[in-house]
Design an enzyme around this catalytic site. Structure first.
Site, mmCIF file in Angstrom:
data_model
loop_
_atom_site.group_PDB
_atom_site.id
_atom_site.type_symbol
_atom_site.label_atom_id
_atom_site.label_comp_id
_atom_site.label_asym_id
_atom_site.label_seq_id
_atom_site.Cartn_x
_atom_site.Cartn_y
_atom_site.Cartn_z
ATOM 1 N N ASN A 62 44.771 37.715 -40.048
ATOM 2 C CA ASN A 62 43.990 37.273 -38.888
ATOM 3 C C ASN A 62 43.819 38.464 -37.926
ATOM 4 O O ASN A 62 44.793 39.034 -37.442
ATOM 5 C CB ASN A 62 44.738 36.112 -38.205
ATOM 6 C CG ASN A 62 44.004 35.577 -36.990
ATOM 7 O OD1 ASN A 62 43.487 36.350 -36.182
ATOM 8 N ND2 ASN A 62 43.959 34.280 -36.840
ATOM 9 N N HIS A 114 43.192 39.501 -32.693
ATOM 10 C CA HIS A 114 43.743 40.281 -31.583
ATOM 11 C C HIS A 114 43.284 41.742 -31.567
ATOM 12 O O HIS A 114 43.535 42.445 -30.588
ATOM 13 C CB HIS A 114 45.258 40.111 -31.512
ATOM 14 C CG HIS A 114 45.592 38.683 -31.166
ATOM 15 N ND1 HIS A 114 45.088 38.079 -30.030
ATOM 16 C CD2 HIS A 114 46.287 37.732 -31.831
ATOM 17 C CE1 HIS A 114 45.486 36.819 -30.006
ATOM 18 N NE2 HIS A 114 46.209 36.584 -31.090
ATOM 19 N N HIS A 149 39.009 33.485 -35.681
ATOM 20 C CA HIS A 149 38.865 32.209 -34.967
ATOM 21 C C HIS A 149 37.788 32.395 -33.897
ATOM 22 O O HIS A 149 37.979 33.129 -32.934
ATOM 23 C CB HIS A 149 40.219 31.851 -34.334
ATOM 24 C CG HIS A 149 40.228 30.538 -33.610
ATOM 25 N ND1 HIS A 149 41.360 30.038 -33.012
ATOM 26 C CD2 HIS A 149 39.255 29.609 -33.390
ATOM 27 C CE1 HIS A 149 41.077 28.873 -32.443
ATOM 28 N NE2 HIS A 149 39.812 28.590 -32.654
ATOM 29 N N ARG A 155 36.372 31.072 -30.957
ATOM 30 C CA ARG A 155 36.722 30.073 -29.940
ATOM 31 C C ARG A 155 35.521 29.719 -29.079
ATOM 32 O O ARG A 155 34.618 30.534 -28.917
ATOM 33 C CB ARG A 155 37.837 30.618 -29.042
ATOM 34 C CG ARG A 155 39.211 30.433 -29.624
ATOM 35 C CD ARG A 155 40.271 30.883 -28.639
ATOM 36 N NE ARG A 155 41.571 30.444 -29.063
ATOM 37 C CZ ARG A 155 42.150 29.301 -28.693
ATOM 38 N NH1 ARG A 155 41.549 28.495 -27.846
ATOM 39 N NH2 ARG A 155 43.338 28.980 -29.143
ATOM 40 N N ARG A 202 36.970 34.243 -26.458
ATOM 41 C CA ARG A 202 37.912 35.176 -25.820
ATOM 42 C C ARG A 202 38.289 36.349 -26.729
ATOM 43 O O ARG A 202 38.779 37.352 -26.278
ATOM 44 C CB ARG A 202 39.167 34.447 -25.359
ATOM 45 C CG ARG A 202 40.026 33.943 -26.476
ATOM 46 C CD ARG A 202 41.302 33.354 -25.955
ATOM 47 N NE ARG A 202 41.119 32.071 -25.325
ATOM 48 C CZ ARG A 202 42.093 31.169 -25.193
ATOM 49 N NH1 ARG A 202 43.300 31.454 -25.604
ATOM 50 N NH2 ARG A 202 41.860 30.001 -24.636
ATOM 51 N N HIS A 203 38.091 36.177 -28.041
ATOM 52 C CA HIS A 203 38.301 37.351 -28.905
ATOM 53 C C HIS A 203 37.079 37.588 -29.802
ATOM 54 O O HIS A 203 36.197 38.338 -29.441
ATOM 55 C CB HIS A 203 39.646 37.329 -29.662
ATOM 56 C CG HIS A 203 40.163 35.977 -30.071
ATOM 57 N ND1 HIS A 203 39.521 35.180 -30.955
ATOM 58 C CD2 HIS A 203 41.288 35.311 -29.695
ATOM 59 C CE1 HIS A 203 40.235 34.073 -31.136
ATOM 60 N NE2 HIS A 203 41.296 34.108 -30.370
ATOM 61 N N GLU A 255 37.994 30.106 -38.642
ATOM 62 C CA GLU A 255 38.641 28.991 -37.945
ATOM 63 C C GLU A 255 37.698 28.487 -36.861
ATOM 64 O O GLU A 255 37.196 29.281 -36.055
ATOM 65 C CB GLU A 255 39.943 29.447 -37.291
ATOM 66 C CG GLU A 255 41.041 29.752 -38.279
ATOM 67 C CD GLU A 255 42.302 30.219 -37.576
ATOM 68 O OE1 GLU A 255 42.367 30.174 -36.336
ATOM 69 O OE2 GLU A 255 43.211 30.654 -38.268
ATOM 70 N N THR A 307 47.275 29.967 -27.096
ATOM 71 C CA THR A 307 46.977 30.023 -28.524
ATOM 72 C C THR A 307 46.918 28.581 -29.038
ATOM 73 O O THR A 307 47.117 27.646 -28.262
ATOM 74 C CB THR A 307 48.043 30.859 -29.270
ATOM 75 O OG1 THR A 307 47.740 30.876 -30.657
ATOM 76 C CG2 THR A 307 49.451 30.296 -29.077
ATOM 77 N N THR A 308 46.626 28.392 -30.335
ATOM 78 C CA THR A 308 46.515 27.036 -30.882
ATOM 79 C C THR A 308 47.894 26.373 -30.865
ATOM 80 O O THR A 308 48.764 26.726 -31.657
ATOM 81 C CB THR A 308 45.945 27.101 -32.324
ATOM 82 O OG1 THR A 308 44.867 28.035 -32.322
ATOM 83 C CG2 THR A 308 45.461 25.752 -32.773
ATOM 84 N N GLU A 364 46.612 23.511 -43.636
ATOM 85 C CA GLU A 364 47.446 24.623 -43.183
ATOM 86 C C GLU A 364 48.487 24.024 -42.255
ATOM 87 O O GLU A 364 48.143 23.348 -41.273
ATOM 88 C CB GLU A 364 46.613 25.688 -42.464
ATOM 89 C CG GLU A 364 47.491 26.851 -42.017
ATOM 90 C CD GLU A 364 46.690 28.088 -41.630
ATOM 91 O OE1 GLU A 364 45.598 28.305 -42.181
ATOM 92 O OE2 GLU A 364 47.191 28.822 -40.761
ATOM 93 N N HIS A 417 50.896 30.423 -38.159
ATOM 94 C CA HIS A 417 51.147 30.447 -36.712
ATOM 95 C C HIS A 417 52.543 30.975 -36.385
ATOM 96 O O HIS A 417 53.542 30.400 -36.775
ATOM 97 C CB HIS A 417 50.949 29.090 -36.027
ATOM 98 C CG HIS A 417 50.514 29.287 -34.599
ATOM 99 N ND1 HIS A 417 51.392 29.591 -33.600
ATOM 100 C CD2 HIS A 417 49.283 29.308 -34.036
ATOM 101 C CE1 HIS A 417 50.729 29.754 -32.480
ATOM 102 N NE2 HIS A 417 49.434 29.607 -32.720
ATOM 103 N N HIS A 460 49.021 37.605 -34.953
ATOM 104 C CA HIS A 460 49.541 38.257 -33.755
ATOM 105 C C HIS A 460 50.633 39.282 -34.065
ATOM 106 O O HIS A 460 50.557 40.440 -33.633
ATOM 107 C CB HIS A 460 50.057 37.184 -32.784
ATOM 108 C CG HIS A 460 50.541 37.734 -31.494
ATOM 109 N ND1 HIS A 460 51.853 37.715 -31.136
ATOM 110 C CD2 HIS A 460 49.878 38.362 -30.491
ATOM 111 C CE1 HIS A 460 51.987 38.285 -29.947
ATOM 112 N NE2 HIS A 460 50.801 38.684 -29.540
HETATM 113 N N1 PXP Z 1 46.540 29.854 -38.602
HETATM 114 C C1 PXP Z 1 45.825 29.194 -37.666
HETATM 115 C C2 PXP Z 1 45.114 27.947 -38.085
HETATM 116 C C3 PXP Z 1 45.730 29.684 -36.352
HETATM 117 O O1 PXP Z 1 45.002 29.005 -35.439
HETATM 118 C C4 PXP Z 1 46.388 30.890 -36.026
HETATM 119 C C5 PXP Z 1 46.316 31.443 -34.639
HETATM 120 O O2 PXP Z 1 45.073 31.470 -34.129
HETATM 121 C C6 PXP Z 1 47.084 31.553 -37.040
HETATM 122 C C7 PXP Z 1 47.168 31.007 -38.308
HETATM 123 C C8 PXP Z 1 47.738 32.869 -36.802
HETATM 124 O O3 PXP Z 1 48.777 32.744 -35.904
HETATM 125 P P1 PXP Z 1 49.463 34.062 -35.348
HETATM 126 O O4 PXP Z 1 48.414 34.844 -34.660
HETATM 127 O O5 PXP Z 1 50.517 33.529 -34.437
HETATM 128 O O6 PXP Z 1 50.028 34.792 -36.538
#
Ligand code: PXP
Length: 241
Positions: free
Chosen positions: A9, A12, A45, A47, A51-52, A72, A102-103, A153, A194, A217
């Site tokens: 992901n 960031h 993602h 949003r 924001r990103h 996402e 965050t989510t 997920e 996450h 992250h």
């Molecule tokens: N999976 C989903 C569905 C998410 O929404 C996120 C965060 O946006 C992640 C994975 C990744 O989480 P992290 O950035 O904490 O690794």
């Protein structure tokens, strides 16, 4: 030997770019670098508040990426329109609150059932693989199956928090294990994501039946110190052993 796929992901990278309103660091460059260094998919993602990642990133990345892009999105009409236009190979439907950092949790499947059913049906017409981001709840797994999702997920945020704070995480791990088994029995592909770090990814990778981890992250943060290629390789090693 188990082999869990790694979704990288890169949201960031865009967060850092947006902090200064510049055109760098480039999320597209990060996506291509992740691909070259063993990522199995790239996650972004989009949003509501952008924001990103923004639509321009989405367009550029989907055009250049050879591995699957996992988009996402929240369950909204706006996102349905964007996803129907861009047709990403993977889509993960996530809950979204404007003010959250965050989510924060999984989807409320009961609240959104009819809209979600229609959304999934429409998105599947483009051959996108549809995943639902849920809590490790057996009821939600059954509902996800009934809604005709391909995958779920599992939100690992609570587990990762407990691990980070060195608290007892055994019950949460058990809850996730049961959810994974249930998902597998229902014929759903099960993913996890996450808050994952090297430590939590190692602990979770011992559970049989998780096919994909999505990590952002911590991975982007580690990349500042070690570089993205090395960070991805470390995660890949964890997911293989
Ligand atoms: N999976 C989903 C569905 C998410 O929404 C996120 C965060 O946006 C992640 C994975 C990744 O989480 P992290 O950035 O904490 O690794």
């Amino acid at each position: 030997m188990k082999r869990i796929r790694l979704g990288v992901n890169i949201d960031h990278v865009a967060t850092v770019r947006n902090a200064r309103g510049e055109s760098y660091p480039s999320p597209l460059r990060a996506a291509i670098l992740a691909e070259k260094n063993g990522a199995d998919s790239v996650t972004i993602h989009l949003r509501e508040d952008r924001r990103h990642i923004n639509e321009f990133d989405l367009k550029k990345i989907i055009k250049k990426l050879m591995i699957p892009l996992n988009l996402e999105i929240a369950a909204t009409k706006e996102m349905l329109k964007i996803a129907s236009r861009s047709k990403p190979p993977f889509i993960c439907i996530v809950p979204e609150k404007r003010k959250e950092i965050t989510t924060e949790g999984g989807l409320n499947l009961n609240h959104n059932k009819n809209f979600l059913r229609e959304l999934i049906k429409k998105l599947k017409k483009n051959k996108s693989r549809i995943s639902l981001f849920i809590e490790p709840s057996l009821n939600d797994l059954e509902t996800a199956k009934k809604l005709n999702a391909d995958c779920v997920e599992i939100h690992t945020g609570k587990l990762c928090n407990l691990i980070n704070k060195k608290k007892n995480y055994k019950n949460e791990l058990k809850r996730i294990k049961k959810a994974v088994q249930k998902g597998n029995n229902l014929g759903l592909e099960v993913h996890a994501g996450h808050g994952l770090t090297y430590t939590s990814a190692r602990i979770l990778s011992k559970i049989k039946g998780i096919q994909e981890f999505n990590i952002g992250h911590f991975l982007v943060g580690e990349s500042i110190f070690e570089g993205m290629p090395l960070t991805i390789r470390k995660f890949k090693r964890i997911l293989k052993s």
